[in-house]
Write an enzyme that holds these catalytic residues in place. Structure first.
Site, mmCIF file in Angstrom:
data_model
loop_
_atom_site.group_PDB
_atom_site.id
_atom_site.type_symbol
_atom_site.label_atom_id
_atom_site.label_comp_id
_atom_site.label_asym_id
_atom_site.label_seq_id
_atom_site.Cartn_x
_atom_site.Cartn_y
_atom_site.Cartn_z
ATOM 1 C CE LYS A 1 -4.022 -2.162 0.561
ATOM 2 N NZ LYS A 1 -5.185 -1.993 -0.346
ATOM 3 C CG ASP B 1 -4.258 -0.799 -3.648
ATOM 4 O OD1 ASP B 1 -4.698 0.217 -4.228
ATOM 5 O OD2 ASP B 1 -4.996 -1.641 -3.089
ATOM 6 C CE LYS C 1 -10.372 -5.704 -3.942
ATOM 7 N NZ LYS C 1 -10.134 -4.443 -3.207
HETATM 8 MG MG MG Z 1 -7.077 -2.069 -4.117
#
Ligand code: MG
Length: 369
Positions: free
Chosen positions: A164, A189, A263
Site C-alpha cells: 500500500k 496500491d 472483486k
Molecule cells: Mg485495491
C-alpha cells in the site's frame, strides 16, 4: 431451486496483525456470512464483504444487513429460482448495494453447484490448475518491517507482493524494496490517495518496473485515470472505480487502465464478474482477483474466480493463516509449494466450521419462506 430460508450471520474475527491502508487501520474484521437453505436442506454459502465503516465503498455491515433483510431476501423466497443468472433481473429494481447482492448471489451459486454435485470453479468455467498466489502488505512503520514481511512471504511461496502506498510513503519505499528485491513481481496500491496534480510525482515510480499501480486517483473516477495513464509507463489497474460491466467498457474505451482487479463484492457478484471477464478476455485485458480480508467463505469464492482463464495475474489469494489464527472453513486454505490447489468437492469445496463460527457470532437472523 426452492430457497426455504436465508440465514445471516454477523461475525467478528481478529486479524493476526493490523492491516493499514491510506484510509486507516483495521485490527479486526466484522463481516456477514450468508447461508441459503433449499428444500432438500442443502446449504449454500456466501460472504458480504462490506466493512464495518464505509472507507472502501459506501456500503457497511449494518447497511448491507438491513438491505438484505428488507429488500433482497424477500423476492428470493417468493418463487423458485431455475438458475442463479436470474438474480440480476430479480434485483434490477434495487440500485447498487453491490456487496449485499454479491453475498447472496455467492451463496446461491454455491448451492446451485452443490445441487449439480460439481465444484464451483468448474461450473464457472475455470480450470483446475493450481493458482499462483500474491499477497498484500498494509502500510508499515519502517522499511525493516517490510523486508521482514517480504522475506517471509517469499519463503512461503508468494509470487507477487503488493504494498500500500500514500503520499509521503511511496517513491522512497518502492525504491528501497526494488533495490533489495530486483526481480520481485511488485505492485503498489494507492487506494485513491492521489490527484492529477501528482502526475510528476507518480512518474517517479516508473523506473522501478512495477507490475502496476492500483487505483491512484478518486474512487469513482474513470476519466482522470485516462489522462494519468497517458503520462505513466507503469500500467494503471482500476479497483474501486470498477463496479459494473459498463465501467469496464468505459475504462477500456478511454484507456483509463491496462489491468483490472475484480472483486465479486465490489461488482455485485458472480453474474457481473462473468460479464466483465468475457469483455476483458475479448480485449486482452489481464485480470486478477483482489482481496477484501475475507474469511474462508469469501476466499473460497475468490479461488473459483481466479481459476477463470482471463485471470492471468496472481491475485490476493492468500492462505487462511495470512489473516487468521483460525479460519471458519475446514480445511483451511493453504499454500503448497507456492500454489493454492482448488478444492475438488461440490460447490465452494470447503466445509463451514459451524461451531467455531457460532462462537464468533454477534447477530443472527433467519428469514423463512
Ligand atoms: Mg485495491
Amino acid at each position: 431451486m426452492n430457497i426455504r430460508s436465508v440465514i445471516l450471520h454477523r461475525i467478528k474475527m481478529s486479524l493476526i496483525a493490523p492491516f493499514a491502508t491510506s484510509y486507516g487501520a483495521y485490527t479486526d474484521r466484522e463481516t456477514i456470512i450468508v447461508q441459503v437453505v433449499d428444500e432438500q436442506g442443502l446449504s449454500g454459502w456466501g460472504e458480504c464483504v462490506a466493512f464495518a465503516t464505509p472507507w472502501y465503498t459506501e456500503e457497511t455491515v449494518q447497511g448491507a444487513w438491513s438491505m438484505m433483510e428488507q429488500f433482497l431476501i424477500p423476492p428470493l423466497l417468493e418463487q423458485p429460482i431455475a438458475h442463479p443468472e436470474e438474480l440480476t433481473e430479480l434485483w434490477q429494481g434495487i440500485r447498487r448495494n453491490k456487496m449485499a447482492k454479491a453475498g447472496l448471489e455467492m451463496a446461491i451459486w454455491d448451492l446451485y453447484s452443490k445441487r449439480l454435485n460439481k465444484p464451483l470453479y468448474e461450473v464457472m468455467g475455470g480450470n483446475s490448475q493450481p493458482l499462483n498466489v500474491g499477497v498484500a502488505i498494509g502500510l508499515q512503520h519502517n522499511i525493516a518491517r517490510y523486508y521482514e514481511l517480504i522475506d517471509g512471504y517469499i519463503e512461503q511461496g508468494y509470487e507477487r507482493v503488493k504494498v500500500k502506498i500514500k503520499p509521503g510513503n511511496d517513491v522512497e519505499l518502492i525504491a528501497a524494496i526494488r533495490k533489495r528485491y530486483p526481480h520481485l513481481a511488485l505492485m503498489a496500491d494507492a487506494n485513491s490517495a492521489y490527484s492529477l496534480s501528482d502526475i510528476a510525482h507518480l512518474q517517479q515510480l516508473d523506473p522501478y518496473g512495477l507490475l502496476m499501480i492500483e487505483q491512484p486517483l478518486a474512487v469513482d473516477d474513470i476519466i482522470d485515470h485516462a489522462r494519468l495513464q497517458g503520462e505513466l509507463t507503469t500500467p494503471i489497474c482500476l479497483d474501486e472505480s470498477i463496479i459494473s460491466y459498463d465501467d469496464v467498457r468505459h475504462a477500456l474505451q478511454l484507456g483509463s487502465c491496462r489491468i483490472i482487479n475484480v472483486k465479486l463484492g465490489r461488482v455485485g457478484g458472480w453474474n457481473e464478474a462473468l460479464r466483465i471477464h468475457q469483455l476483458c478476455l475479448e480485449n486482452n485485458i489481464p485480470l486478477w482477483c483482489g482481496g477484501m480480508l475475507e474469511t474462508g467463505i469469501g476466499r473460497a469464492h475468490n479461488l473459483a474466480l481466479a481459476s477463470l482463464p482471463g485471470f492471468t495475474l496472481p491475485g490476493d489469494i492468500s492462505a487462511s493463516n495470512r489473516y487468521w489464527e483460525r479460519d471458519i472453513i475446514l480445511p483451511e486454505v493453504v499454500i503448497d509449494e507456492g500454489k493454492v490447489h482448488l478444492p475438488q468437492g461440490a460447490g465452494i469445496g470447503f466445509e463451514v466450521d459451524l461451531d467455531y463460527m457460532e462462537s464468533l457470532t454477534l447477530q443472527k437472523l433467519e428469514v423463512r419462506k
